[in-house]
Motif scaffolding. Structure first.
Motif, PDB file in Angstrom:
ATOM      1  N   VAL A  82     -88.038 -16.541  49.289  1.00 33.80           N
ATOM      2  CA  VAL A  82     -86.633 -16.950  50.103  1.00 33.80           C
ATOM      3  C   VAL A  82     -86.355 -18.280  49.810  1.00 33.80           C
ATOM      4  O   VAL A  82     -87.298 -19.153  50.459  1.00 33.80           O
ATOM      5  N   PHE A  83     -85.332 -18.711  49.449  1.00 33.98           N
ATOM      6  CA  PHE A  83     -84.960 -20.198  49.275  1.00 33.98           C
ATOM      7  C   PHE A  83     -83.441 -20.574  49.076  1.00 33.98           C
ATOM      8  O   PHE A  83     -82.657 -19.498  48.763  1.00 33.98           O
ATOM      9  N   GLY A  89     -71.564 -27.622  47.324  1.00 33.58           N
ATOM     10  CA  GLY A  89     -71.265 -27.936  48.936  1.00 33.58           C
ATOM     11  C   GLY A  89     -71.532 -26.600  49.608  1.00 33.58           C
ATOM     12  O   GLY A  89     -71.385 -26.582  50.578  1.00 33.58           O
ATOM     13  N   ARG A  90     -71.638 -25.467  48.722  1.00 32.94           N
ATOM     14  CA  ARG A  90     -71.980 -24.415  49.259  1.00 32.94           C
ATOM     15  C   ARG A  90     -73.348 -23.871  49.237  1.00 32.94           C
ATOM     16  O   ARG A  90     -74.133 -24.019  48.369  1.00 32.94           O
ATOM     17  N   LYS A  91     -74.034 -23.270  50.623  1.00 34.51           N
ATOM     18  CA  LYS A  91     -75.533 -23.026  50.808  1.00 34.51           C
ATOM     19  C   LYS A  91     -75.595 -21.410  50.276  1.00 34.51           C
ATOM     20  O   LYS A  91     -74.969 -20.655  50.890  1.00 34.51           O
ATOM     21  N   ILE A  92     -76.366 -21.161  49.168  1.00 32.38           N
ATOM     22  CA  ILE A  92     -76.581 -19.810  48.802  1.00 32.38           C
ATOM     23  C   ILE A  92     -78.060 -19.753  49.071  1.00 32.38           C
ATOM     24  O   ILE A  92     -78.858 -20.678  48.486  1.00 32.38           O
ATOM     25  N   THR A  93     -78.277 -18.760  49.785  1.00 37.63           N
ATOM     26  CA  THR A  93     -79.878 -18.270  50.087  1.00 37.63           C
ATOM     27  C   THR A  93     -80.027 -17.182  49.245  1.00 37.63           C
ATOM     28  O   THR A  93     -79.304 -16.023  49.272  1.00 37.63           O
ATOM     29  N   LEU A 367     -74.047 -10.379  45.860  1.00 39.00           N
ATOM     30  CA  LEU A 367     -73.896 -11.300  46.999  1.00 39.00           C
ATOM     31  C   LEU A 367     -72.999 -10.971  48.256  1.00 39.00           C
ATOM     32  O   LEU A 367     -72.249  -9.798  48.007  1.00 39.00           O
ATOM     33  N   ARG A 368     -73.548 -11.500  49.148  1.00 43.98           N
ATOM     34  CA  ARG A 368     -72.698 -11.314  50.446  1.00 43.98           C
ATOM     35  C   ARG A 368     -72.575 -12.704  51.159  1.00 43.98           C
ATOM     36  O   ARG A 368     -73.144 -13.536  50.820  1.00 43.98           O
ATOM     37  N   GLN A 369     -71.421 -12.422  52.076  1.00 47.92           N
ATOM     38  CA  GLN A 369     -71.354 -13.722  52.831  1.00 47.92           C
ATOM     39  C   GLN A 369     -71.875 -13.299  54.304  1.00 47.92           C
ATOM     40  O   GLN A 369     -71.561 -12.468  55.165  1.00 47.92           O
ATOM     41  N   SER A 370     -72.902 -14.258  54.865  1.00 49.34           N
ATOM     42  CA  SER A 370     -73.300 -14.058  56.268  1.00 49.34           C
ATOM     43  C   SER A 370     -72.538 -14.524  57.386  1.00 49.34           C
ATOM     44  O   SER A 370     -71.882 -15.654  57.162  1.00 49.34           O
ATOM     45  N   HIS A 371     -72.270 -13.589  58.498  1.00 49.80           N
ATOM     46  CA  HIS A 371     -71.366 -14.027  59.528  1.00 49.80           C
ATOM     47  C   HIS A 371     -72.345 -14.284  60.670  1.00 49.80           C
ATOM     48  O   HIS A 371     -71.904 -14.485  61.777  1.00 49.80           O
ATOM     49  N   VAL A 392     -75.328 -15.204  50.696  1.00 51.30           N
ATOM     50  CA  VAL A 392     -76.597 -14.643  50.415  1.00 51.30           C
ATOM     51  C   VAL A 392     -76.609 -13.938  49.208  1.00 51.30           C
ATOM     52  O   VAL A 392     -75.690 -13.032  48.715  1.00 51.30           O
ATOM     53  N   ALA A 393     -77.968 -14.107  48.344  1.00 50.98           N
ATOM     54  CA  ALA A 393     -77.913 -13.502  47.065  1.00 50.98           C
ATOM     55  C   ALA A 393     -79.194 -12.653  46.825  1.00 50.98           C
ATOM     56  O   ALA A 393     -80.261 -13.155  47.294  1.00 50.98           O
ATOM     57  N   SER A 394     -78.959 -11.467  46.012  1.00 53.23           N
ATOM     58  CA  SER A 394     -79.999 -10.574  45.764  1.00 53.23           C
ATOM     59  C   SER A 394     -80.179 -10.588  44.177  1.00 53.23           C
ATOM     60  O   SER A 394     -79.174 -10.038  43.575  1.00 53.23           O
TER      61      SER A 394
END
Ligand code: HEM
Length: 500
Positions: A82-83, A89-93, A367-371, A392-394
């Motif tokens: 997990v990182f 400027g966007r955070k992708i985990t 990819l997904r956007q976390s809410h 969030v990326a898989s």
């Protein structure tokens, strides 16, 4: 100067009160500030994932564009499963591997959504469908896909697939040399046209429709993820193609409705006859959009998968021989019968396709956007809180090769899925990710396997094949990862002889 002691006492008291008030104010302000920080999703009190090393602003983007998989491999070794990366400027985990992917695949849409990340499909699929509509309507449309692609209709499609495959390869000569990649691309779009788009397109309009689908596919560029409406030539061609497909399908739908005939067995007719829960009929625009969505979802992915399957089988001859032997055994049991049940018995061929897709998934990352904030636990037992607002990326292309799940993960070994080994189940439901999984897993998986198996069943039974060009490289320049250049194959007709 005389000192008024009462005044002095009052001054001291005032000062003390002032200090108390100031202290209290400071305390209240500090508590409020901490609360605001917490509410605004700051890192305070959270076990945030480690972040990757990049230079500020565009550093993450540059590393990502150079190749996400090498970046993920490096950071997985350094930071674990997990990182977080900062890209423009966007955070992708990144959540790497099945142990941390449960919420990614099974979270509710209100918690982790697809709509924001797939908005680039709206100009392709069109208005009123899928990622352009609210979730409840999308779910009703997904249910329509489900009925066609997973239900009883699927059995009927096999006969149409077999007809298409036989007709296509009857045009090959006694022997020759072909680009297998472009041959299989054409065959897959023909099959999709027959089963999904309908007789009118397949018989009369195929030459018009196939290039339009090609323009839709090439209209999905990596830049489209960020700027889906940027006026670049590829987007302009995409928009023209989408408008023309709208006209073609509108004419067909009107004519089918006017004729009152509904005996057609294709997806087009199913969508014309479909209704929403409130009794409303599907509109022309929706039918067109849903057809395009299905063909778009399955066309490139399936043709890439069928070509990789061929490349591996022709390169590694022992597997080709085993696949031919399986055909002989199936033919001994069923003769020339090739229906849904017979194709479903070709377990080794199934594993060959599945293994090609494990190593070469056409969709390498989801990819997904976390809410909402959520927590994941790694296989080492570490907990991380992923804040609301992160993308969030898989990275499934990487996860499919994790050595704690797959033995010799980079080698092609179809029998790793065979009974007794079943490596794809070793770490639970999300050990194998090429078709996604959970709430939004691929609806066309069964259709794709039947289609690719039907093609390879015919090739194995009727041709000797040899790979002439070097083993292909993947092409990562497009959003769907394909194959670079041509895949040149020599063929010679031969019929399998079944000794009784
Ligand atoms: C080898 C072929 C294929 C591969 C590798 C593949 C892969 C995938 C993946 C990874 C997803 C999940 C996307 C996500 O979670 O964000 C997906 C979804 C989907 N696929 Fe496929 N696919 C293939 C063939 C097909 C075919 C043939 C069709 C239709 C005929 C199809 C229709 C769909 C649809 C409708 C969805 C969306 C499901 C939903 O959102 O609920 N796919 N596919």
């Amino acid at each position: 100067m005389p000192i008024d002691t009462n005044q002095e006492k009052m001054n001291i008291m005032d000062n003390q009160q002032g200090l108390v008030v100031a202290g209290a104010t400071l305390l209240v302000a500090t508590i409020a500030f901490i609360k605001i920080l917490l509410r605004s999703g700051s890192s305070a009190g959270k076990r945030l994932p480690p972040t990757i090393r990049t230079s500020p602003v565009v550093g993450g983007l540059i590393r990502f564009m150079r190749g996400p998989i090498p970046m993920i491999r490096e950071e997985y070794t350094r930071l674990g499963s997990v990182f977080t990366a900062s890209i423009l400027g966007r955070k992708i985990t990144f959540l790497v591997g099945p142990e941390v992917s449960e919420h990614f695949f099974n979270g509710y849409e209100s918690e982790l959504s697809q709509r924001e990340v797939y908005r680039l499909t709206v100009p392709i699929f069109g208005p009123g469908v899928v990622y352009d509509v609210d979730y409840p309507v999308r779910m009703e449309q997904v249910q329509m896909f489900n009925c066609v692609l997973r239900g009883n209709k699927l059995r009927g499609f096999v006969g149409q697939m077999v007809l298409e495959v036989e007709e296509y390869f009857s045009k090959w000569g006694e022997s020759g040399t072909v680009d297998l990649k472009s041959e299989l691309e054409q065959l897959i779009i023909l099959t999709a046209s027959r089963c999904l788009l309908g007789r009118e397109v397949r018989e009369n309009l195929f030459d018009d429709v196939a290039p339009l689908f090609h323009d839709l596919c090439t209209g999905m560029q990596p830049i489209s993820f960020i700027f889906p409406y940027l006026p670049i030539p590829a987007h302009r061609r995409r928009d023209r193609a989408r408008a023309r497909l709208g006209e073609i399908f509108s004419t067909i739908i009107k004519s089918r409705k006017a004729s009152g005939r509904s005996e057609e067995e294709d997806m087009l007719q199913f969508l014309i006859d479909s209704k929403y829960k409130d009794g409303r009929n599907t509109t022309e625009e929706e039918i067109t959009g849903l057809l395009i969505t299905t063909v778009f979802g399955g066309f490139q992915t399936s043709s890439i998968a069928s070509t990789w399957t061929g490349a591996y089988l022709l390169q590694l001859k022992q597997f080709f021989a085993t696949a031919v032997e399986e055909q002989i055994q199936v033919m001994k049991r069923h003769g020339d019968r090739t229906d849904y049940d017979v194709v479903s018995e070709m377990h080794f061929l199934h594993r060959c396709i599945k293994e090609a897709l494990r190593l070469q998934p056409p969709i390498p990352m989801l990819l997904r956007q976390s809410h909402c904030d959520f927590t994941v636990t790694t296989k080492e037992g570490k907990e991380f809180d992923i804040p609301k607002g992160h993308m969030v990326a898989s990275p499934l292309a990487f996860a499919n090769r994790l050595p704690h799940i797959y033995s010799n993960p980079d080698s092609y070994d179809p029998d790793r899925f065979a009974p007794g080994r079943e490596e794809d189940k070793a770490a639970g439901a999300f050990s194998y990710m090429s078709f996604g999984g959970g709430r939004h897993g691929c609806l066309g998986e069964a259709f794709a396997f039947l289609e690719i198996k039907t093609i390879w069943m015919h090739l194995l039974r009727n041709f000797e094949l040899e790979l002439v060009s070097p083993f292909p490289e993947k092409d990562e320049s497009t959003a769907i990862v394909g194959i670079q250049g041509a895949v040149i194959v020599k063929y010679k007709r031969r019929k399998l002889v079944i000794s009784s």
